[in-house]
Structure formats: C-alpha cells, structure tokens
Design a protein around this motif. Sequence first.
Motif, short mmCIF file in Angstrom:
data_model
loop_
_atom_site.label_atom_id
_atom_site.label_comp_id
_atom_site.label_asym_id
_atom_site.label_seq_id
_atom_site.Cartn_x
_atom_site.Cartn_y
_atom_site.Cartn_z
N ASN A 71 0.95 -1.14 0.12
CA ASN A 71 0.04 0.03 -0.09
C ASN A 71 0.89 1.21 -0.01
OD1 ASN A 71 -2.22 -1.54 0.03
ND2 ASN A 71 -2.28 -1.61 2.35
N ASN A 72 1.99 1.42 -0.79
CA ASN A 72 2.87 2.53 -1.24
C ASN A 72 3.67 2.72 0.16
OD1 ASN A 72 1.76 2.69 -3.55
ND2 ASN A 72 0.24 3.89 -2.62
N ASP A 85 -5.04 -5.75 -0.14
CA ASP A 85 -3.62 -5.04 -0.03
C ASP A 85 -2.80 -4.94 -1.40
OD1 ASP A 85 -3.66 -4.52 2.68
OD2 ASP A 85 -2.42 -6.06 3.39
N ARG A 86 -2.15 -4.05 -1.55
CA ARG A 86 -1.61 -3.51 -2.92
C ARG A 86 0.13 -3.89 -2.71
NH1 ARG A 86 -2.62 -0.26 -7.48
NH2 ARG A 86 -0.57 0.66 -8.41
N GLU A 306 -12.51 1.33 3.86
CA GLU A 306 -11.43 0.99 3.29
C GLU A 306 -11.59 1.01 1.59
OE1 GLU A 306 -9.24 -3.28 2.85
OE2 GLU A 306 -10.94 -3.29 4.39
N VAL A 310 -9.23 2.80 -0.88
CA VAL A 310 -8.60 2.30 -1.94
C VAL A 310 -9.03 2.73 -3.36
CG1 VAL A 310 -8.63 0.13 -3.28
CG2 VAL A 310 -8.36 -0.04 -0.71
N GLU A 313 -7.22 6.38 -3.49
CA GLU A 313 -5.93 6.09 -3.78
C GLU A 313 -5.77 5.78 -5.03
OE1 GLU A 313 -2.14 4.11 -4.49
OE2 GLU A 313 -4.11 3.24 -4.32
#
Length: 538
Positions: A71-72, A85-86, A306, A310, A313
């Motif tokens: 997440n970056n 989750d990224r 959430e 997302v 973002e």
Amino acid sequence: MGSRMARLIVQKEEGHREVELPDHTTIGRHLDNVIQLPDRFVSNKHCEIFLDPNGSYVIRDLGSQNGTFVNNRRLQGDRILREGDRLTLGTTVCIFSLEKLRPREPEIQVDDSILMLTHTSSKIPEDRFVPEREIWDEKILRGDYEKLRMAHELQRDIGLEFDLDRIFERILERIFELFDCDRAVILMGTEDNEMKIRAFNTRTKTDRLILSSTIIKHVKRDRMGIISSDALVDERFAKAESVVIQNIRSSMAVPILYESQLLGIMMIDSAAAVKAYNEKDLLLLGNVANQAAQFIKIAEMARQIELEAVTRERFQRLLSPDLAELVVSGRLRVEKGGQSHTATVLFADIRGFTSMCEDMPPAEVLEMLNEHFELLVEAAFRYEGTVDKFVGDQIMVVWGAPIAHSDDPARAVRAALDMHRALKAYNSTLKLKGGPEIKIGVGINTGELVAGYIGSNQTMSYSVIGDEVNTASRLCSVAGGGDILISENTFSNVRYSFDVVELPPVKVKGKSKPVRVYRVLGERDTVSSRNTLIDTEP
C-alpha cells in the motif's frame, strides 16, 4: 468451520494472472521461485509470503535491492496481509486476495408441519440498562450485569476484527461456552430477502444440516425470539425430517436486529434435553444477537471506508485530486465502455533514456524515474489533466476526458511548459549528485477520441483510443529534448495564447498526408521573460 484460500493477482499491461498461494510462497525474478516475475527491478529472491501459526498470511522482504512496498509503504519487518492489500515489487503490482472456503451449504428443510405445541415466543427485551432509580428487583440488576458481561467478553474476543467470517466464528465459539447446545447457526439476509446460512458450528461432524423453515419464517415475520422444546414427544413431528433425523428436542432462535433492520437470524438446538432453554436463555441469546448486529454494522462501515480509501488512492494516481473526489463520491461514474470526446492528448518521454541507464544501477534508475514522473504528474494535475498510463520512461496525459474544459488544449500546453521548467530545476539537483541531465520531448494533439474504462471487473484503467492518440505519440517521438510539438488541431485552439514556430510537415503512420507541426516557444507576452525559448537538443 472452513479454511481460507489466498490468491495473489499479478497485474500486467496485457492483463492479469491469479496465483493460489500455498503455505509458503517465494517471489522473485529467478525461475526457482513459486511466483516468478520477469521484472528487471525485482531481485532474484525478492520476498516471501507464508502462513503463520494464527492462520494469517504474512509478507517478508528477503533483502531485495529495491524493496517491497505494501500500500505504497516500504516494508519494514513482517506484516500481516489483509484483503485488497496492494504489493509493489519493482514495477510489478500485485493484489492480495483472501477468501473463506465455506463448507458445502447445508440444506434448509422446508417442513410446514413443524408447529410445536410446546413452544414459547417473546420479543427480545430492549438492549438498554435500566436507570438506577427504576431498579426495584434483584433480577433486573442481575440482567443488566449479564448484558454488561456479555458485551465485555464479546468485545474482548472480537476486538477490532472486521472480517465477518472471523467475527461469526468467535461468536459461535462463545455460544457453545454459554449454552448446552449441539448446533449453532447464523443466517444472514440476502438481496432477494432470503435467509442463507453464513456460519455454523456443531459438536459432531455432519454432512447434512437441516433447519426448520417454520421457525425461520416465524422469526423473520414477527422479529421475535422463539423457544421450542420437547419436539420428539409430539405425534405431529413423526414426519418432520429436520427433527427426527437430527434428534432435535430443544431449540431457540432470535433475530439479529440493527435498529429496525433485520440482518439475520441466530439459532441453536440440543438433542440432549427436553426444555433445555428458558426465558433467561432467550434473553441471553438475544443479547448475543444484539452484539452481533453491532459488529456486523461496524464491519460493513469499516469495509466501506476501506473501499473508498482504496478507490481514492487508485484514482488519485490517474486523476487530479478534485476529479478523484468526484469518482469516490459517485458524482463521476466509473463504468466500462467508451464515449466519444473532443480531447487533447500529451505524450512525454526522456530523450536517450536507454543509453543514460547503461551505467546506472537499477535502483538508481527506478528512483530517478519515480522522481521524474512525480514532477510531470504534478504539472499535469495542476491543470486537471488525467494520467492515462506510464510506459517505460513515457507518460500519457489526457485533457477533455472524463471532464472537459473550454481551454483543454491550452491547459495541456501550459502543463508541458511547467514540465520543462520543473525538469530544469531537477537537473540542477542531479548535477550536484553527478547524475545525468534529463530532457524530454513532448507531443500534443487535439481531436475526436473514444474514452472510457477498459479492463475486467477486478481492475480497470481509464484510457483513450483513436487515430488522434497515435498522432500525439508520433509527434512526441520526433520531438527533440526540450521540444513541445503541437499539431495543427491544437495550434488552432491556442494560437492566440502561445508563440510558436511552424516546422516542416511530419509523416504520421495511418495518415495519407504529412501533418503540420508547430514548436511551442512560450506563452504570449512572456516570451521575453522566464518562458523564453525552451532548451533543445541540437
């Protein structure tokens, strides 16, 4: 209670692939990894994902050169992964997905003969504490104490858990501690107003779980708790399969209510005793259901927050902050498909990028590219452009879609001028570090395009397509370092705002005739000041 399946969705330009995760997964560039990523910015052994003793999937960086980002945020130590989750590894983006593998949904027996003579029904008392001045009976005091105890213990068990499956598992475990029961079931309402089993627990394994549809209908209709007892001694249950097969003697069901909304039903039953439950048990189970309703709503709100985070973002990477908020708020719809727009497209890429990177470590190249793109995106967003994509060292930005302005061509040209100014200042910093000088070529074209969201339901990207896009790309490819080349269509929209010089026509793929090209010198009335001729390569 069911197990969990985790997947990693690896996103690529040509699409995405989904990989089911075993208990231990290594990820990296080398072929001997469970998941091999052909990405030159990914280390041979980049990171690993493993199942810890608590049943959670954990990610750990394995000393990769460019780091692992969740997440970056760069990963420091171990981190438990959560749904959505990224993960960013080099230039590759992966999405972690966790699904509950539920047992085969049990059958709900439809048997209208189950109308028990020895059953009682009552509304669940309000979930409130009686004021001290109203307490005149010790039973009231004990009842309030029991409410407080239940709320405390469930809150302690569940804490800040937002996964409904885990919440239901812990509630069912607590029910088995509180009541003498053989089965406990939680049903949740569906969009078509049906009740479906969402979670259940039994003292003994069974392949068939049959519930009384009559009890379900009664609780659903009246929103009242039910106690049913001594079913087997009544002749009318001789053919009631749900009672006879599973030897049910006592059962209890309560609605899961949030304010006036029926969220579901909670049921327990026992084969061990006649009249196993009484009004106090009904009150206690009703309190559990009230707590469950609170947890369900909190989990829903947390999930919504959430998802919005997302979404925000994701779109803030493509759209200016104002446009991203329009998408998140629903005022700008995100749909697959395309619409025709008059739009302006800007392409910009680094001149001599390949030779520039030959002697640079990959980590430095990635850092330089990220800093470079930050400057370009900031300039694009300043004029409300939409970032379409990054390809290597190239960026594509669109004005006029999804939101159009009357001066979109001028906005694109001003953004290009700001990009050059920002890079000029950035080059001064690179020079102090002994780094290379970065110069970009920019191509801009205006025309009719098809714009829309393209992709699958899991991942979509906003893009524009059409011949006018190809023209902008071609202008970018022939632009020298420091050049801003615009087409005749763009020039006709900005001719009174910028000083330009016409260049020889350029042959563009797909066009039968060469196109007229103009080099932008600067904004009109400011050519003699800081916006004078832009640095160009010979």
